[in-house]
Motif scaffolding. Structure first.
Motif, mmCIF file in Angstrom:
data_model
loop_
_atom_site.group_PDB
_atom_site.id
_atom_site.type_symbol
_atom_site.label_atom_id
_atom_site.label_comp_id
_atom_site.label_asym_id
_atom_site.label_seq_id
_atom_site.Cartn_x
_atom_site.Cartn_y
_atom_site.Cartn_z
ATOM 1 N N LEU A 206 40.310 48.740 39.319
ATOM 2 C CA LEU A 206 39.411 48.638 38.160
ATOM 3 C C LEU A 206 39.499 47.232 37.574
ATOM 4 O O LEU A 206 40.544 46.593 37.630
ATOM 5 N N HIS A 207 38.433 46.777 36.970
ATOM 6 C CA HIS A 207 38.423 45.475 36.298
ATOM 7 C C HIS A 207 38.273 45.664 34.804
ATOM 8 O O HIS A 207 37.194 45.450 34.253
ATOM 9 N N PRO A 208 39.335 46.083 34.112
ATOM 10 C CA PRO A 208 39.210 46.259 32.667
ATOM 11 C C PRO A 208 39.309 44.927 31.912
ATOM 12 O O PRO A 208 39.557 43.881 32.525
ATOM 13 N N TYR B 205 38.795 37.629 24.971
ATOM 14 C CA TYR B 205 39.098 38.636 25.988
ATOM 15 C C TYR B 205 39.043 38.005 27.359
ATOM 16 O O TYR B 205 38.557 36.892 27.531
ATOM 17 N N ASN B 206 39.564 38.735 28.328
ATOM 18 C CA ASN B 206 39.508 38.289 29.713
ATOM 19 C C ASN B 206 39.465 39.525 30.597
ATOM 20 O O ASN B 206 39.920 40.581 30.216
ATOM 21 N N SER B 207 38.908 39.352 31.773
ATOM 22 C CA SER B 207 38.851 40.445 32.729
ATOM 23 C C SER B 207 40.109 40.401 33.582
ATOM 24 O O SER B 207 40.642 39.336 33.856
ATOM 25 N N LEU B 208 40.596 41.571 33.974
ATOM 26 C CA LEU B 208 41.779 41.590 34.831
ATOM 27 C C LEU B 208 41.595 42.654 35.903
ATOM 28 O O LEU B 208 40.646 43.421 35.861
ATOM 29 N N ILE B 209 42.514 42.679 36.856
ATOM 30 C CA ILE B 209 42.415 43.689 37.899
ATOM 31 C C ILE B 209 43.697 44.521 37.937
ATOM 32 O O ILE B 209 44.796 43.983 37.918
ATOM 33 N N GLU C 279 46.746 41.771 37.251
ATOM 34 C CA GLU C 279 46.684 40.344 37.557
ATOM 35 C C GLU C 279 45.481 39.756 36.833
ATOM 36 O O GLU C 279 44.479 40.422 36.658
ATOM 37 N N GLU C 280 45.625 38.521 36.426
ATOM 38 C CA GLU C 280 44.472 37.822 35.846
ATOM 39 C C GLU C 280 44.257 36.548 36.636
ATOM 40 O O GLU C 280 45.227 35.883 36.994
ATOM 41 N N TYR C 281 43.025 36.211 36.919
ATOM 42 C CA TYR C 281 42.724 34.964 37.648
ATOM 43 C C TYR C 281 41.736 34.138 36.850
ATOM 44 O O TYR C 281 40.558 34.494 36.849
ATOM 45 N N PRO C 282 42.096 33.062 36.236
ATOM 46 C CA PRO C 282 43.466 32.649 35.958
ATOM 47 C C PRO C 282 43.962 33.391 34.719
ATOM 48 O O PRO C 282 43.185 34.066 34.056
ATOM 49 N N PHE D 67 52.910 41.152 33.116
ATOM 50 C CA PHE D 67 51.552 41.686 33.093
ATOM 51 C C PHE D 67 51.639 43.201 33.203
ATOM 52 O O PHE D 67 51.222 43.790 34.180
ATOM 53 N N LEU D 68 52.241 43.790 32.187
ATOM 54 C CA LEU D 68 52.493 45.229 32.210
ATOM 55 C C LEU D 68 51.731 45.920 31.093
ATOM 56 O O LEU D 68 51.551 45.383 30.005
#
Ligand SMILES: *[C@@H]1O[C@H](CO)[C@@H](O)[C@H](O)[C@H]1NC(C)=O
Ligand SMILES: *[C@@H]1O[C@H](CO)[C@@H](O)[C@H](O)[C@H]1NC(C)=O
Ligand SMILES: *[C@@H]1O[C@H](CO)[C@@H](O)[C@H](O)[C@H]1NC(C)=O
Ligand SMILES: *[C@@H]1O[C@H](CO)[C@@H](O)[C@H](O)[C@H]1NC(C)=O
Ligand SMILES: *[C@@H]1O[C@H](CO)[C@@H](O)[C@H](O)[C@H]1NC(C)=O
Length: 348
Positions: free
Chosen positions: A142-144, A159-163, A187-190, A228-229
């Protein structure tokens, strides 16, 4: 005067250079459930889940003390200069309820949730609105969004999108520190640097969890980086709904036992909510499959071009070509099966 977070508070600090690019600044209307909880030990983020309840981390909270909750703010509310924002609401706590199942590490609650009961209900507005919890387990891939502020930084809401990773990846990254029954990792990129613990993680306007410390951070009580928890709120959902009286129409606090009995109407409501969440997840998965299909089609066209250019009478070329064709068939069949599965869940 700016209020500076005391140095002994756990602050996750990420390299200042690595984020700045990913973050997207927004107004409170985009994340109207975003909360900041200020207690004697400092500040942490949280989310408004009813007109009278905010969910946050239990770490650093003391049930015998009052906290102040900031809602609808654009600037980081621990900085005094932002506190007169017109759309913001500042409400003290009436009570703090900490979930009883937790890990006690160095006298800190880790991986545990707390519900703050507000001394009076919020005034609903475009900047202050509660959010529902995701009522199905979140699926890896998911990409929340993660939303909020940067710990100790004079920052604006962003905000940022993460996987979301799967369990195996989380165990690989965090080892035994990773608590699979109650945590998710991502994970976040970046990386965005949105490292204020309690920052909400949401998908399509449903709350999945809250940014949490790693066990290692809690143990060492100092600056720590790259955790990243997420506290996964799904295992707590029944407890949370009971605490906030969700799905209970006659909310009678004088007889708390009534909260344990779910009426058929409430169950139907709950089922409806879950069904709508499943549909959202289906859509997300379907989008991923469509992307895969597109990629596979692109690959196929590339393969066709290569095949056309091959001298096909040589034996090793024939083997390669037949292998590629087999792979192509497999990919096609797999995509077909995935699509069928996701589109007809009732039949499986
Ligand atoms: C919690 O608050 C009470 C009342 O202010 C205080 O006596 C107690 O020491 C606090 N506990 C912690 C762990 O800070
Ligand atoms: C954690 O455990 C220690 C030792 O068992 C105990 O003294 C302390 O009160 C516990 N802390 C919390 C926050 O429950
Ligand atoms: C993330 O937040 C943005 C801004 O509010 C929104 O447009 C987007 O749909 C959100 N993404 C998800 C997966 O919820
Ligand atoms: C799923 O996607 C379809 C087509 O894009 C859309 O019509 C439908 O409203 C979406 N459902 C949900 C629950 O998002
Ligand atoms: C790949 O498989 C699909 C489905 O069987 C087929 O329609 C297509 O022609 C194949 N492409 C190549 C390059 O063999």
């Amino acid at each position: 005067m700016l209020e500076i977070i005391l140095p002994y508070i756990l602050i996750g600090v990420l390299s200042a250079i690595s984020f700045s690019q990913a973050v997207i600044h927004v107004t409170p209307d985009h994340f109207p459930f975003q909360a900041l909880v200020q207690g004697n030990l400092g500040g942490q983020a949280g989310a408004l889940i009813s007109k009278k309840h905010v969910i946050t981390l239990a770490v650093d909270l003391n049930v015998s003390e009052m906290v102040t909750v900031y809602l609808g703010f654009l600037g980081h509310p621990l900085f005094e200069k932002y506190r007169n924002e017109g759309q913001g609401q500042i409400i003290t706590s009436k009570k703090i309820i900490i979930h009883s199942r937790y890990m006690n590490i160095s006298d800190k609650y880790i991986n545990n949730v707390a519900i703050i009961v507000l001394s009076h209900p919020v005034q609903l507005s475009s900047s202050v609105q509660p959010i529902d919890l995701l009522s199905v387990p979140p699926i890896p891939g998911l990409h929340p969004n993660i939303s909020g502020w940067v710990a100790g930084d004079d920052s604006r809401l962003q905000y940022n999108s993460l996987i979301l990773h799967d369990v195996d990846t989380c165990i690989y990254l965090y080892g035994t520190e990773f608590l699979q029954t109650q945590e998710l990792c991502y994970e976040e990129y970046p990386s965005s640097g949105l490292n204020l613990v309690g920052n909400p993680i949401t998908v399509n306007n449903k709350l999945i969890g809250l940014l949490t410390f790693s066990e290692n951070c809690v143990k060492h009580q100092s600056y720590c980086s790259d955790f990243f928890l997420i506290i996964n709120l799904f295992p707590f959902i029944t407890w949370i709904h009971t605490q906030i009286g969700a799905g209970v129409k006659s909310h009678d606090t004088s007889s708390p036992n009534i909260l344990d009995l779910q009426k058929p109407d409430d169950l139907i409501e709950e089922n409806k909510r879950q069904l709508s969440d499943i549909k959202v997840l289906q859509n997300t998965t379907l989008k991923t499959i469509n992307k895969l299909s597109k990629k596979s089609n692109e690959m196929e066209r590339a393969i066709e071009k290569i095949l056309a250019a091959q001298i096909s009478d040589r034996r090793e070329n024939k083997d390669i070509i037949s292998n590629i064709k087999k792979i192509n068939e497999t990919v096609h069949n797999l995509l077909k099966r995935l699509t069928n599965t996701i589109l007809s869940p009732e039949e499986t």
